[in-house]
Design a protein around this motif. Structure first.
Motif, PDB file in Angstrom:
ATOM      1  N   PHE B 784      43.897  47.346  36.037  1.00 49.00           N
ATOM      2  CA  PHE B 784      42.607  46.693  35.763  1.00 49.00           C
ATOM      3  C   PHE B 784      42.823  45.363  35.028  1.00 49.00           C
ATOM      4  O   PHE B 784      42.187  44.361  35.333  1.00 49.00           O
ATOM      5  CB  PHE B 784      41.696  47.606  34.945  1.00 49.00           C
ATOM      6  CG  PHE B 784      40.361  46.965  34.680  1.00 49.00           C
ATOM      7  CD1 PHE B 784      39.479  46.699  35.719  1.00 49.00           C
ATOM      8  CD2 PHE B 784      39.998  46.573  33.402  1.00 49.00           C
ATOM      9  CE1 PHE B 784      38.267  46.069  35.498  1.00 49.00           C
ATOM     10  CE2 PHE B 784      38.790  45.940  33.164  1.00 49.00           C
ATOM     11  CZ  PHE B 784      37.920  45.691  34.220  1.00 49.00           C
ATOM     12  N   ALA B 785      43.754  45.372  34.080  1.00 49.73           N
ATOM     13  CA  ALA B 785      44.043  44.130  33.354  1.00 49.73           C
ATOM     14  C   ALA B 785      44.555  43.053  34.315  1.00 49.73           C
ATOM     15  O   ALA B 785      44.204  41.877  34.197  1.00 49.73           O
ATOM     16  CB  ALA B 785      45.070  44.399  32.260  1.00 49.73           C
ATOM     17  N   LEU B 786      45.339  43.500  35.287  1.00 41.54           N
ATOM     18  CA  LEU B 786      45.857  42.572  36.293  1.00 41.54           C
ATOM     19  C   LEU B 786      44.714  41.926  37.086  1.00 41.54           C
ATOM     20  O   LEU B 786      44.757  40.732  37.395  1.00 41.54           O
ATOM     21  CB  LEU B 786      46.784  43.353  37.245  1.00 41.54           C
ATOM     22  CG  LEU B 786      47.885  42.587  37.953  1.00 41.54           C
ATOM     23  CD1 LEU B 786      48.863  41.997  36.948  1.00 41.54           C
ATOM     24  CD2 LEU B 786      48.623  43.525  38.921  1.00 41.54           C
ATOM     25  N   ALA B 787      43.698  42.738  37.409  1.00 41.66           N
ATOM     26  CA  ALA B 787      42.556  42.223  38.176  1.00 41.66           C
ATOM     27  C   ALA B 787      41.664  41.336  37.307  1.00 41.66           C
ATOM     28  O   ALA B 787      41.096  40.353  37.781  1.00 41.66           O
ATOM     29  CB  ALA B 787      41.746  43.382  38.735  1.00 41.66           C
ATOM     30  N   LEU B 788      41.550  41.686  36.051  1.00 46.34           N
ATOM     31  CA  LEU B 788      40.666  40.950  35.140  1.00 46.34           C
ATOM     32  C   LEU B 788      41.264  39.586  34.736  1.00 46.34           C
ATOM     33  O   LEU B 788      40.547  38.608  34.521  1.00 46.34           O
ATOM     34  CB  LEU B 788      40.387  41.815  33.902  1.00 46.34           C
ATOM     35  CG  LEU B 788      39.624  41.227  32.734  1.00 46.34           C
ATOM     36  CD1 LEU B 788      38.293  40.641  33.177  1.00 46.34           C
ATOM     37  CD2 LEU B 788      39.368  42.275  31.660  1.00 46.34           C
ATOM     38  N   ARG B 789      42.570  39.568  34.656  1.00 53.25           N
ATOM     39  CA  ARG B 789      43.267  38.398  34.134  1.00 53.25           C
ATOM     40  C   ARG B 789      42.867  37.064  34.803  1.00 53.25           C
ATOM     41  O   ARG B 789      42.516  36.110  34.102  1.00 53.25           O
ATOM     42  CB  ARG B 789      44.778  38.648  34.275  1.00 53.25           C
ATOM     43  CG  ARG B 789      45.638  37.733  33.510  1.00 53.25           C
ATOM     44  CD  ARG B 789      47.109  38.075  33.732  1.00 53.25           C
ATOM     45  NE  ARG B 789      47.883  36.869  33.588  1.00 53.25           N
ATOM     46  CZ  ARG B 789      48.114  36.275  32.422  1.00 53.25           C
ATOM     47  NH1 ARG B 789      47.659  36.817  31.313  1.00 53.25           N
ATOM     48  NH2 ARG B 789      48.791  35.165  32.369  1.00 53.25           N
ATOM     49  N   PRO B 790      42.876  36.969  36.157  1.00 53.28           N
ATOM     50  CA  PRO B 790      42.509  35.668  36.756  1.00 53.28           C
ATOM     51  C   PRO B 790      41.097  35.223  36.401  1.00 53.28           C
ATOM     52  O   PRO B 790      40.842  34.020  36.252  1.00 53.28           O
ATOM     53  CB  PRO B 790      42.640  35.908  38.266  1.00 53.28           C
ATOM     54  CG  PRO B 790      42.837  37.355  38.454  1.00 53.28           C
ATOM     55  CD  PRO B 790      43.292  37.945  37.177  1.00 53.28           C
ATOM     56  N   PHE B 791      40.192  36.165  36.255  1.00 54.85           N
ATOM     57  CA  PHE B 791      38.819  35.803  35.878  1.00 54.85           C
ATOM     58  C   PHE B 791      38.794  35.254  34.454  1.00 54.85           C
ATOM     59  O   PHE B 791      38.177  34.235  34.168  1.00 54.85           O
ATOM     60  CB  PHE B 791      37.889  37.031  35.974  1.00 54.85           C
ATOM     61  CG  PHE B 791      37.612  37.468  37.374  1.00 54.85           C
ATOM     62  CD1 PHE B 791      36.617  36.853  38.123  1.00 54.85           C
ATOM     63  CD2 PHE B 791      38.337  38.479  37.968  1.00 54.85           C
ATOM     64  CE1 PHE B 791      36.352  37.244  39.431  1.00 54.85           C
ATOM     65  CE2 PHE B 791      38.091  38.877  39.266  1.00 54.85           C
ATOM     66  CZ  PHE B 791      37.097  38.259  40.002  1.00 54.85           C
ATOM     67  N   LEU B 792      39.491  35.964  33.572  1.00 52.01           N
ATOM     68  CA  LEU B 792      39.498  35.562  32.159  1.00 52.01           C
ATOM     69  C   LEU B 792      40.166  34.202  31.988  1.00 52.01           C
ATOM     70  O   LEU B 792      39.654  33.321  31.282  1.00 52.01           O
ATOM     71  CB  LEU B 792      40.238  36.633  31.343  1.00 52.01           C
ATOM     72  CG  LEU B 792      40.297  36.429  29.854  1.00 52.01           C
ATOM     73  CD1 LEU B 792      38.928  36.665  29.221  1.00 52.01           C
ATOM     74  CD2 LEU B 792      41.313  37.366  29.210  1.00 52.01           C
ATOM     75  N   LEU B 826      46.827  40.202  26.641  1.00 51.53           N
ATOM     76  CA  LEU B 826      47.439  39.283  25.672  1.00 51.53           C
ATOM     77  C   LEU B 826      48.815  38.872  26.165  1.00 51.53           C
ATOM     78  O   LEU B 826      49.857  39.320  25.683  1.00 51.53           O
ATOM     79  CB  LEU B 826      47.512  39.939  24.291  1.00 51.53           C
ATOM     80  CG  LEU B 826      46.159  40.342  23.693  1.00 51.53           C
ATOM     81  CD1 LEU B 826      46.343  41.053  22.361  1.00 51.53           C
ATOM     82  CD2 LEU B 826      45.268  39.122  23.519  1.00 51.53           C
ATOM     83  N   ASN B 827      48.794  38.045  27.171  1.00 50.81           N
ATOM     84  CA  ASN B 827      50.029  37.619  27.814  1.00 50.81           C
ATOM     85  C   ASN B 827      49.785  36.229  28.409  1.00 50.81           C
ATOM     86  O   ASN B 827      49.619  36.080  29.605  1.00 50.81           O
ATOM     87  CB  ASN B 827      50.392  38.649  28.902  1.00 50.81           C
ATOM     88  CG  ASN B 827      51.677  38.276  29.622  1.00 50.81           C
ATOM     89  OD1 ASN B 827      52.426  37.409  29.159  1.00 50.81           O
ATOM     90  ND2 ASN B 827      51.929  38.918  30.753  1.00 50.81           N
ATOM     91  N   PHE B 828      49.663  35.268  27.537  1.00 50.28           N
ATOM     92  CA  PHE B 828      49.415  33.895  28.002  1.00 50.28           C
ATOM     93  C   PHE B 828      50.091  32.910  27.039  1.00 50.28           C
ATOM     94  O   PHE B 828      50.422  33.261  25.900  1.00 50.28           O
ATOM     95  CB  PHE B 828      47.914  33.600  28.084  1.00 50.28           C
ATOM     96  CG  PHE B 828      47.129  34.054  26.893  1.00 50.28           C
ATOM     97  CD1 PHE B 828      47.103  33.294  25.724  1.00 50.28           C
ATOM     98  CD2 PHE B 828      46.404  35.243  26.924  1.00 50.28           C
ATOM     99  CE1 PHE B 828      46.372  33.710  24.626  1.00 50.28           C
ATOM    100  CE2 PHE B 828      45.685  35.660  25.820  1.00 50.28           C
ATOM    101  CZ  PHE B 828      45.663  34.900  24.672  1.00 50.28           C
ATOM    102  N   ASP B 829      50.296  31.710  27.552  1.00 49.34           N
ATOM    103  CA  ASP B 829      50.880  30.670  26.708  1.00 49.34           C
ATOM    104  C   ASP B 829      49.815  30.184  25.725  1.00 49.34           C
ATOM    105  O   ASP B 829      48.620  30.193  26.056  1.00 49.34           O
ATOM    106  CB  ASP B 829      51.348  29.494  27.566  1.00 49.34           C
ATOM    107  CG  ASP B 829      52.518  29.910  28.452  1.00 49.34           C
ATOM    108  OD1 ASP B 829      53.252  30.832  28.030  1.00 49.34           O
ATOM    109  OD2 ASP B 829      52.652  29.350  29.555  1.00 49.34           O
ATOM    110  N   PRO B 830      50.247  29.723  24.547  1.00 54.34           N
ATOM    111  CA  PRO B 830      49.252  29.316  23.537  1.00 54.34           C
ATOM    112  C   PRO B 830      48.284  28.263  24.051  1.00 54.34           C
ATOM    113  O   PRO B 830      47.095  28.307  23.768  1.00 54.34           O
ATOM    114  CB  PRO B 830      50.102  28.754  22.395  1.00 54.34           C
ATOM    115  CG  PRO B 830      51.466  29.245  22.623  1.00 54.34           C
ATOM    116  CD  PRO B 830      51.623  29.601  24.051  1.00 54.34           C
TER     117      PRO B 830
END
Lengths: 441, 888
Positions: B784-792, B826-830
């Protein structure tokens, strides 16, 4: 359409006194007599004042404007007050017929100086509505209900007259809502804080989404899909009227009519209770629910006059006691009380599970005649449209023949009304016609 | 004058000529021509604005017809018109003067009450003394609705009487002071400016204006419209003395039900409090409402004021402490903490008994403190009373076919009224399929259906499905179907009732074949009736149904069979003993994995391929189509692409979500699986699932074992800004509540996307759907996090929407799932940090505390450690990073 004419000797007002406030509620000249209906001091003045404001707010609300009605004809009717032997009730009905509100004041909520039993309309103007929330807990609130409770010099001609055209569905709905209430069962009760959280969580704007509300321990669970034990709620914005009051209540008690989906939400303050009864859908009037149509369809109601003669502003009508006294069966008395409720002669109090006497100050004498479904059923029956067979009947309506199947608890019809509503909103006209045919073999 | 002469007059002469002639006639004589005048007027009125008229009548001057109506009609006839017939020439005032009708006052009253713009039209009449000005709110609304330069005479009326009604007449729709001042052209004064100027010039009583604006705020005006009065009050810049004189009013407004009014009052109360112009005791009492407000800022300001008041009136410290405890009702943990600070600072002992009521409702981070303050322990809390049943996983429930003709008819009549339940629709069709012949023998029994189906065909509404059912009902009653469609749609059977290339078009054809079979005297079950609430057809059921056709000597309809195959469950039955005689038999055997000769019907074999367990590419099937077609022997690869699009002016942005299918259905094949793979045309151009909830719900049963193509439609169909009273896109969430396969990437994307919609009815249902599939183990938090990530990460929609949704997921009992999802996000560059992520971090922190969980995801820890931000992000990043590594 019924034109209701309110005549008041003065405008109701709340005015400051040396110790607090005096609330002078003008009663309708057409009903009022020489002595006031009520003179009392509120023992929880802030609760009573805010609750009265809520009554007034619902009366002035239009949660839905029927497409066939222009907004301008949906004028607000004034609340109705009933002074009984041990309680005082203020009732109001929203202009859109979707919400009924009632404040029940036990005698313990008032220090009563004088009372005269009866029912009347009371004037509730916008200025009064605006001023009521200003009544604080520690101030005095004297309430007077009557034509002359306030000393205003009025000449013979100077009285306030309001003409309000009331749609029939409004007048009938106000009466029929009592029938819906009488069939309600307790659903759940929430403590104050949980109820407050629940109300805060509801959308602030108009919201017609159907939600299901259930108590889960000390909190509330709101879902979009039906879950066991949950109460359906559509048009939750109608509950916003409770927001200023929830902090003063002990609990929020919820009842549900499982047949038609109407629900009752009661703020319980101990000695006073504020009931808000919501129909299943904001656009659906109680008048169309047809809860007593089968009773009204019966050729004669023996005992109607006998029971009606027993009414004397009782706060609690005990059918068992009445049955023993007047010799009518318990079931018959319940049926008659339902019919009397539809006629505006009694209301229902869920707090003690009984009817109480009050006479709505509207012309409901023609209610039976004015009921379109019943009228159509009479026409079908009298026109010989019903052909009874074993376990079913054919009802010819124009070029269509509907089949009405009947059994102990299993009635059905092939008409679109039944296909859409089932028995949720009472029997269809074809069923009523068959009932008439069965009663007149 | 005869009627012919009259009609000749009004058709061939100018409006001025008509007025001259008719005004010379007595009113009674003119009335005789009311009907023909009105008839001709209405004939031309239909062409209003089209610069055209009916073919068979010509009129020299259409204004002449208007004059004729005004000259001949009675007041009640005019009032029945939707609009007042107002000619441009001659002027209305001249017409009224010339005709001197007896209806002027009543008609003016009526139309002014109807629409505000008539005030401008009729104003010359009352100014000329031809009628009196109506006593209507519309007069005041006319000031709000358009800008006018006021003559001295008008200004006098305004200043003496009308202006004070500005504070009583709220307006509505387009006509309000708030609207007027918001949308007025920049070079023109607002009403707020004008009234202030009048006050500055001494033409209006400034004190009365200040009071009147507060009066208006005490009325039940809507929030938007009430805003004008508070802004106007501020615009008047009341002095300290003026404020002090109205201190009671501001305190009273703190109890307003309109949040901006409370903020307005609170600001003024703050000023007065600083100046020492408020009674501390009154202030403590009045703060009760704002302490329980929803807005954080309002509550924190109220808490500060409360503490200041308590300092000034030490005797009231205990009362103030009790009031401070009321702020614990806030949903915000920060506010709850401040409320406890205030309680502790004032009088803990007095408020302590109240605090216990809030223990279960405060945030997990606040709970230990409140327990400590009350001296209670979490363990001793009594077991709560449960009145609601827990949310149960969906289990397949058998679909029971109808058993009598009467039952079949009753069910069909029911779904004709309400086709929202696709299982009931299919049961009804199965009923017709098996009992239709019996029903047709009884004309009396069918008469209600005949009437109702005809009524619905005349006025079908938006639902394609309802049209399909109504046409089917009519076809059953009339005994023909093709002829019916030909008659209804013109010359060719083009099914004008339903959308082209849609599932309902397919449905209509299936039902047509069913009726044709009934016409041939063959009763048989519907092959595609789902066996249970999963929507799937069991192999055993399908074989038994096909046996019934075999016994009747009739071939199954290929469309019904195709749908049955699409719904075929992947159960344990093998292809070993299946018959192999007809194409239908072979298709079923192929669906169950047998190696059989393929063809010739492409759509049937595409469906059979879809039913196969492995769905490996099969050229024998794909070659039946002219070019590669999605899920027709060749698996479609579908994905989701999310981007933020900004308008050319740069002021607006929106989310663009695409779901490309490779291959796409470029040939526009009507084979069932290919319908879901259409190329996007326009915004909703390629949606095959329909326009209403009922349509989409029926479409959801097309391929229940593999709903990913259906979810593709759900992604393309959504409009996140749309709020509807019955949002049809909620039907895309139906499969999540049924027993079904694990949720794939597109299904997960639907959930993620729908959670961020403006329409709460969609978001709340998406949340419940997520809770359901999470509880059943059909969707992992990772997926689910994988699917949500591009939207976020697109930044196209507010992060707060997902934060709220995750909170709701947690409230419904899936707190650990919500927590895991946030951690995995919580897996993104600053530099790519999503906006407003602070709220989500706060929720993450609270969820960890609530369950005593470890924050041990190394990627998440590194992500938080790398963030260079202040405020909430920094605060909760720090708190999360400080959490113990081991569970408590």
């Amino acid at each position: 359409m019924i034109e209701q004419v309110y005549q008041y000797d003065h405008v109701s007002e709340i005015s400051p006194t040396a110790h607090g406030h005096s609330l002078a509620l003008a009663s309708d000249r057409n009903v009022a007599a020489d002595t006031p209906f009520l003179e009392a001091r509120a023992l929880a003045p802030d609760v009573t004042a805010k609750s009265l404001r809520a009554v007034s707010e619902i009366v002035g609300s239009r949660f839905y404007v029927p497409p066939s009605m222009l907004a301008k004809i949906l004028r607000e009717a004034d609340p109705v007050v009933t002074v009984g032997s041990s309680s005082t009730r203020f009732e109001g009905f929203s202009a859109c017929c979707s919400a009924y509100i009632r404040l029940d004041l036990d005698d313990e909520a008032l220090e009563i100086q004088s009372r005269r039993k009866g029912t009347t309309n009371v004037d509730f103007g916008p200025d009064l509505r605006g001023a009521l929330p200003t009544v604080a807990k520690d101030t005095e609130l004297r309430i007077g209900v009557g034509a002359e409770v306030v000393e205003i010099s009025t000449g013979d001609q100077s009285f306030l007259e309001k003409k309000v055209p009331l749609p029939l569905r409004w007048v009938k709905g106000l009466a029929d809502v009592q029938v819906a209430i009488s069939a309600m069962e307790p659903a759940f009760s929430l403590p104050k804080i949980a109820a407050q959280r629940f109300l805060r969580g509801l959308p602030r704007g108009k919201n017609d989404q159907l939600i299901w509300v259930a108590a889960v321990g000390p909190t509330v669970r709101v879902t979009s899909r039906k879950t066991a034990g949950a109460v359906p709620l559509r048009g939750s914005h109608r509950l916003r009227v409770f927001e200023p009051l929830i902090g003063l209540a002990d609990s929020l008690d919820v009842h549900l009519n499982r047949a038609n989906g109407a629900s009752s939400w009661c703020l319980n303050f101990g000695t006073q209770r504020l009931w808000l009864v919501l129909n299943a859908e904001p656009w659906r009037g109680f008048s169309g629910d047809g809860g007593v149509l089968s009773d009204l369809a019966k050729p004669d109601r023996p005992g109607m006059a006998t029971v009606a003669a027993e009414l004397a502003w009782q706060d609690r009508i005990d059918p068992t006691e009445m049955s023993g006294r007047i010799g009518l069966g318990l079931e018959e008395i319940q049926t008659v009380l339902g019919a009397l409720a539809a006629g505006g002669a009694v209301g229902f109090d869920l707090a003690n599970g009984s009817y109480f006497h009050r006479e709505l100050p509207f012309d409901l004498a023609r209610a039976e005649v004015l009921n379109p479904r019943l009228k159509s059923a009479h026409k079908l029956f009298q026109g010989g449209a019903v052909q009874l067979e074993e376990g079913f009947a054919h009802v010819k309506s124009g070029d269509v023949t509907h089949k009405v199947t009947f059994g102990e608890n299993d009635w059905s019809c092939t008409c679109p009304w039944f296909a859409k509503n089932g028995l949720q909103r009472g029997p269809c006209k074809h069923m009523l016609a068959v009932e008439m045919a069965i009663d007149h073999p | 004058m005869t009627e012919t002469e009259f009609l000749d007059l009004i058709s061939t002469r100018t409006s001025q000529d008509v007025l001259d002639q008719l005004s010379r006639m007595p009113a009674k004589d003119r009335r005789a021509f009311a009907k023909p005048a009105m008839k001709l007027f209405k004939t031309f009125d239909r062409f209003w604005g089209l610069n055209d008229g009916p073919d068979d009548v010509t009129v020299l001057d259409q204004e002449a017809l208007t004059v004729a109506v005004l000259a001949t009609a009675s007041g009640s006839e005019l009032k029945k018109l939707a609009f007042f017939p107002r000619p441009d020439k001659p002027a209305l005032i001249e017409i009224i003067r010339a005709l001197d009708p007896d209806w002027t006052q009543s008609v003016v009253d009526h139309f002014v009450e109807q629409r505000v713009f008539y005030v401008r039209d009729f104003q010359p009449l009352w100014k000329a003394g031809l009628c009196t000005r109506p006593d209507s709110d519309a007069i005041i609304l006319s000031y709000y609705s358009y800008w006018t330069e006021l003559s001295d005479e008008d200004e006098k009326v305004l200043l003496e009487t009308d202006v004070w009604r500005f504070f009583e007449v709220e307006g509505g729709g387009e006509d309000s002071l708030a609207n007027h001042d918001k949308y007025i052209k920049s070079h023109v004064d607002t009403w707020a400016d004008r009234l202030k100027q009048y006050a500055d010039q001494g033409k209006l009583d400034r004190q009365r204006l200040l009071d009147a604006s507060l009066d208006a705020l005490e009325r039940d005006f809507g929030q938007y419209r009430a805003g004008w009065y508070s802004r106007f009050h501020v615009h008047l810049e009341p002095t300290q003395e003026e404020l002090a004189a109205r201190s009671d009013r501001y305190l009273r407004l703190l109890a307003s039900s309109i949040p901006p009014t409370v903020s307005f009052a609170l600001k003024h109360v703050q000023i007065l409090e600083k100046a020492g112009a408020l009674d501390a005791v009154s202030l403590v009492q009045a703060l009760e409402a704002p302490l329980q407000a929803r807005a954080k800022g309002t509550v924190t300001t109220a808490l500060k004021l409360l503490q200041r008041a308590a300092k000034r009136a030490p005797d009231y410290k205990s009362v103030a402490a009790e009031k401070a405890a009321l702020a614990l009702i806030s949903e915000d943990s920060g506010v709850q903490g401040k409320a406890l600070d205030a309680v502790e600072a004032m009088d803990l002992a007095s408020a302590a008994p109240m605090l216990g009521d809030y223990v279960d409702l405060v945030a997990p981070s606040v709970r230990p403190r409140i327990l400590e303050l009350t001296g209670a322990s979490a363990e001793v809390a009594p077991e709560p009373e449960m009145t609601a049943a827990p949310i149960k996983p969906a289990v397949p429930t058998p679909i029971v076919p109808v058993s009598t003709a009467a039952e079949a008819l009753a069910l069909f009549l029911k779904v004709l009224e309400d086709p929202r339940d696709p299982f009931e629709v299919e049961r009804a069709m199965d009923g017709l399929s098996r009992f239709g012949i019996d029903l047709r023998k009884d004309e009396t029994m069918l008469s209600p259906l005949r009437k109702r189906a005809n009524q619905i065909c005349k006025n079908p509404g938006e639902s394609d499905l309802r049209s399909v059912l109504a046409l089917t009902g009519r076809g059953l009653c009339d005994g023909t179907f093709e002829d019916l469609l030909k008659n209804e749609s013109g010359t060719v059977p083009s099914y004008n009732y339903v959308s082209r290339q849609s599932l309902q078009e397919f449905h209509l054809v299936r039902n047509g074949a069913l009726l044709k079979r009934l016409g041939a005297g063959v009763s048989a079950p519907l092959l595609s009736l789902p066996s249970d609430t999963s929507g799937q057809v069991s192999t055993g059921d399908l074989m038994r149904r096909m046996d019934a056709y075999r016994a009747a000597g009739h071939d199954p309809d290929p469309r019904d069979l195709a749908l049955a195959l699409m719904r075929l469950s992947v159960d344990g039955d093998s292809a070993a003993d299946l018959p192999n005689e007809t194409e239908a038999d072979r298709a079923l055997a192929y669906a169950k994995g047998a190696d059989v000769p393929v063809g010739p019907r492409p759509a049937l074999w595409a469906a059979a391929w879809c039913a196969r367990k492995d769905r490996r590419p099969d050229t024998t099937v794909s070659k039946l189509f002219k070019q590669p077609t999605p899920n027709c022997g060749l698996p479609a690869e579908m994905s989701v692409e999310v981007k933020k699009t900004t308008s050319d002016c740069g002021n607006y942005h929106w989310v663009d979500v695409e779901a490309p299918s490779v291959p796409a259905n470029t040939l526009q094949t009507r084979a069932l699986p290919a319908l879901f793979g259409a190329v996007r045309k326009g915004h909703f151009g390629s949606i095959c699932t329909g326009h209403t909830f009922a349509d989409v719900a029926w479409a959801s049963l097309t391929w229940p074992g593999h709903p990913e193509p259906f979810f593709r439609m759900g992604i393309l169909h959504q409009d996140t800004w749309q709020k509807l009273s019955d949002n049809h896109t909620r039907a895309y969430l139906e499969p999540f509540f049924r027993p079904g396969p694990n949720v794939g990437p597109l299904g997960a994307a639907v959930l993620a996307y729908y959670m961020a919609c403006e329409d709460k009815s969609v978001t709340s249902l998406a949340v419940e759907a997520l809770v359901a599939v999470a509880a059943e183990g059909r969707l992992s938090s990772d997926d689910f996090a994988l699917a949500l990530r591009p939207f976020l990460m697109s930044g196209a929609l507010p992060t707060a929407r997902w934060t709220k949704a995750m909170k709701a997921v947690s409230d419904l009992g899936s707190g650990s799932f919500a927590r895991d999802v946030i951690v995995r996000l919580l897996n993104f560059d600053p530099e790519d940090m999503p906006r407003d992520i602070g709220g989500m971090l706060e929720l993450c922190y609270e969820l960890h505390l609530a369950e005593g969980a470890r924050f041990d995801n190394e990627t998440a820890r590194q992500c938080l450690a790398s963030l260079k931000a202040g405020g909430k992000v920094a605060r909760f990043s720090k708190k999360l990073l400080e959490m113990p590594a081991e569970s408590r």
